[in-house]
Design a protein around this motif. Structure first.
Motif, short mmCIF file in Angstrom:
data_model
loop_
_atom_site.label_atom_id
_atom_site.label_comp_id
_atom_site.label_asym_id
_atom_site.label_seq_id
_atom_site.Cartn_x
_atom_site.Cartn_y
_atom_site.Cartn_z
N HIS A 47 0.82 -1.22 0.00
CA HIS A 47 0.00 0.00 0.00
C HIS A 47 0.85 1.26 0.00
O HIS A 47 0.62 2.17 -0.77
CB HIS A 47 -0.95 0.01 1.20
N ASP A 48 1.85 1.32 0.90
CA ASP A 48 2.63 2.56 0.98
C ASP A 48 4.13 2.36 1.13
O ASP A 48 4.86 3.31 1.37
CB ASP A 48 2.11 3.45 2.10
N PRO A 56 1.49 -6.34 13.90
CA PRO A 56 0.93 -7.52 14.57
C PRO A 56 0.90 -8.73 13.64
O PRO A 56 0.67 -8.60 12.43
CB PRO A 56 -0.49 -7.08 14.94
N PHE A 57 1.13 -9.91 14.22
CA PHE A 57 1.11 -11.17 13.48
C PHE A 57 0.27 -12.15 14.28
O PHE A 57 0.58 -12.45 15.43
CB PHE A 57 2.54 -11.69 13.28
N ASP A 58 -0.82 -12.64 13.68
CA ASP A 58 -1.75 -13.52 14.40
C ASP A 58 -1.60 -14.99 14.04
O ASP A 58 -2.42 -15.81 14.43
CB ASP A 58 -3.19 -13.06 14.16
N GLY A 59 -0.56 -15.32 13.29
CA GLY A 59 -0.37 -16.70 12.87
C GLY A 59 -0.87 -16.97 11.47
O GLY A 59 -0.58 -18.00 10.88
N HIS A 60 -1.63 -16.04 10.93
CA HIS A 60 -2.13 -16.17 9.56
C HIS A 60 -1.84 -14.91 8.75
O HIS A 60 -1.39 -14.97 7.62
CB HIS A 60 -3.64 -16.44 9.58
N ASP A 61 -2.12 -13.75 9.35
CA ASP A 61 -1.92 -12.47 8.68
C ASP A 61 -0.89 -11.63 9.43
O ASP A 61 -0.84 -11.66 10.65
CB ASP A 61 -3.22 -11.65 8.65
N VAL A 62 -0.13 -10.85 8.66
CA VAL A 62 0.73 -9.83 9.24
C VAL A 62 0.09 -8.49 8.86
O VAL A 62 -0.41 -8.32 7.75
CB VAL A 62 2.19 -9.94 8.76
N THR A 63 0.07 -7.57 9.83
CA THR A 63 -0.60 -6.29 9.66
C THR A 63 0.42 -5.17 9.55
O THR A 63 1.35 -5.10 10.35
CB THR A 63 -1.53 -6.00 10.86
N CYS A 64 0.23 -4.29 8.58
CA CYS A 64 1.08 -3.12 8.45
C CYS A 64 0.80 -2.19 9.63
O CYS A 64 -0.37 -1.82 9.86
CB CYS A 64 0.82 -2.41 7.13
N ARG A 66 1.34 0.88 9.96
CA ARG A 66 1.03 2.26 9.61
C ARG A 66 -0.46 2.49 9.32
O ARG A 66 -1.08 3.36 9.91
CB ARG A 66 1.87 2.71 8.42
N HIS A 67 -1.04 1.72 8.38
CA HIS A 67 -2.43 1.95 8.00
C HIS A 67 -3.33 0.75 8.22
O HIS A 67 -4.51 0.78 7.87
CB HIS A 67 -2.53 2.38 6.53
N GLY A 68 -2.80 -0.36 8.74
CA GLY A 68 -3.63 -1.52 9.08
C GLY A 68 -3.92 -2.50 7.97
O GLY A 68 -4.73 -3.40 8.15
N ALA A 69 -3.26 -2.35 6.82
CA ALA A 69 -3.43 -3.35 5.76
C ALA A 69 -2.94 -4.70 6.28
O ALA A 69 -1.98 -4.77 7.05
CB ALA A 69 -2.65 -2.94 4.52
N LYS A 70 -3.61 -5.77 5.86
CA LYS A 70 -3.22 -7.11 6.29
C LYS A 70 -2.90 -7.97 5.08
O LYS A 70 -3.51 -7.83 4.03
CB LYS A 70 -4.35 -7.79 7.09
N PHE A 71 -1.95 -8.91 5.30
CA PHE A 71 -1.52 -9.81 4.25
C PHE A 71 -1.45 -11.24 4.78
O PHE A 71 -0.93 -11.48 5.87
CB PHE A 71 -0.13 -9.40 3.74
N ASP A 72 -1.93 -12.18 3.99
CA ASP A 72 -1.83 -13.61 4.30
C ASP A 72 -0.36 -14.01 4.12
O ASP A 72 0.19 -13.82 3.03
CB ASP A 72 -2.73 -14.39 3.35
N VAL A 73 0.26 -14.55 5.15
CA VAL A 73 1.69 -14.85 5.07
C VAL A 73 1.98 -16.08 4.21
O VAL A 73 3.11 -16.25 3.77
CB VAL A 73 2.34 -14.99 6.47
N ALA A 74 0.99 -16.91 3.95
CA ALA A 74 1.20 -18.08 3.10
C ALA A 74 1.13 -17.75 1.62
O ALA A 74 1.84 -18.34 0.81
CB ALA A 74 0.18 -19.17 3.43
N THR A 75 0.29 -16.77 1.27
CA THR A 75 0.08 -16.45 -0.14
C THR A 75 0.55 -15.05 -0.53
O THR A 75 0.72 -14.77 -1.72
CB THR A 75 -1.41 -16.54 -0.50
N GLY A 76 0.66 -14.15 0.45
CA GLY A 76 1.01 -12.76 0.17
C GLY A 76 -0.18 -11.91 -0.23
O GLY A 76 -0.07 -10.71 -0.40
N LYS A 77 -1.36 -12.51 -0.36
CA LYS A 77 -2.55 -11.78 -0.79
C LYS A 77 -3.03 -10.83 0.30
O LYS A 77 -2.98 -11.16 1.49
CB LYS A 77 -3.67 -12.75 -1.16
N MET A 81 -8.10 -3.96 3.49
CA MET A 81 -7.75 -2.66 2.89
C MET A 81 -6.95 -1.86 3.91
O MET A 81 -7.06 -2.13 5.09
CB MET A 81 -9.03 -1.91 2.51
N PRO A 82 -6.15 -0.91 3.49
CA PRO A 82 -6.16 -0.28 2.18
C PRO A 82 -5.32 -0.99 1.11
O PRO A 82 -5.29 -0.52 -0.03
CB PRO A 82 -5.63 1.11 2.46
N ALA A 83 -4.66 -2.07 1.43
CA ALA A 83 -3.85 -2.77 0.41
C ALA A 83 -4.76 -3.48 -0.59
O ALA A 83 -5.74 -4.13 -0.19
CB ALA A 83 -2.91 -3.77 1.06
#
Length: 105
Positions: A47-48, A56-64, A66-77, A81-83
């Motif tokens: 996103h930026d 934060p990392f919950d075991g599935h997603d890592v959160t940016c 700065r703006h709270g965008a989240k990404f699946d650590v297995a796929t990168g998807k 939002m905002p990503a």
């Protein structure tokens, strides 16, 4: 195709922990662990461009952080939002002598 690089000892990262690494001397990446499974993602929010390092990392997603965008650590998807674009993921191998990651070509 790039070779695998040894990036961590087997017990260096606790479950739900992380380690910042540099692949191929130039790619910032984040090695994450969930129990005995390791993931590696590029340490840049799509996103930026901010690092995901301290998000934060919950075991599935890592959160940016700065703006709270989240990404699946297995796929990168992106999973929040905002990503809207994903982040790169890298192949990980767990071997007897450590954790190895393969960067891009």
């Amino acid at each position: 195709m790039a070779d695998f690089e040894r990036v961590a000892d087997l017990q260096e990262i606790p479950s739900l922990g992380r380690k910042s690494i540099i692949l191929q001397d130039e790619i910032p990446a984040l090695l994450l662990r969930v129990d005995d499974v390791y993931y590696c993602v590029e340490d840049v929010c799509s996103h930026d461009g901010q690092p995901l390092t301290n998000g934060p990392f919950d075991g599935h997603d890592v959160t940016c952080p700065r703006h709270g965008a989240k990404f699946d650590v297995a796929t990168g998807k992106p999973t929040k939002m905002p990503a809207t674009e994903g982040i790169r993921v890298f192949d990980v191998e767990v071997r007897a002598d450590g954790v190895y990651v393969r960067g891009d070509d």
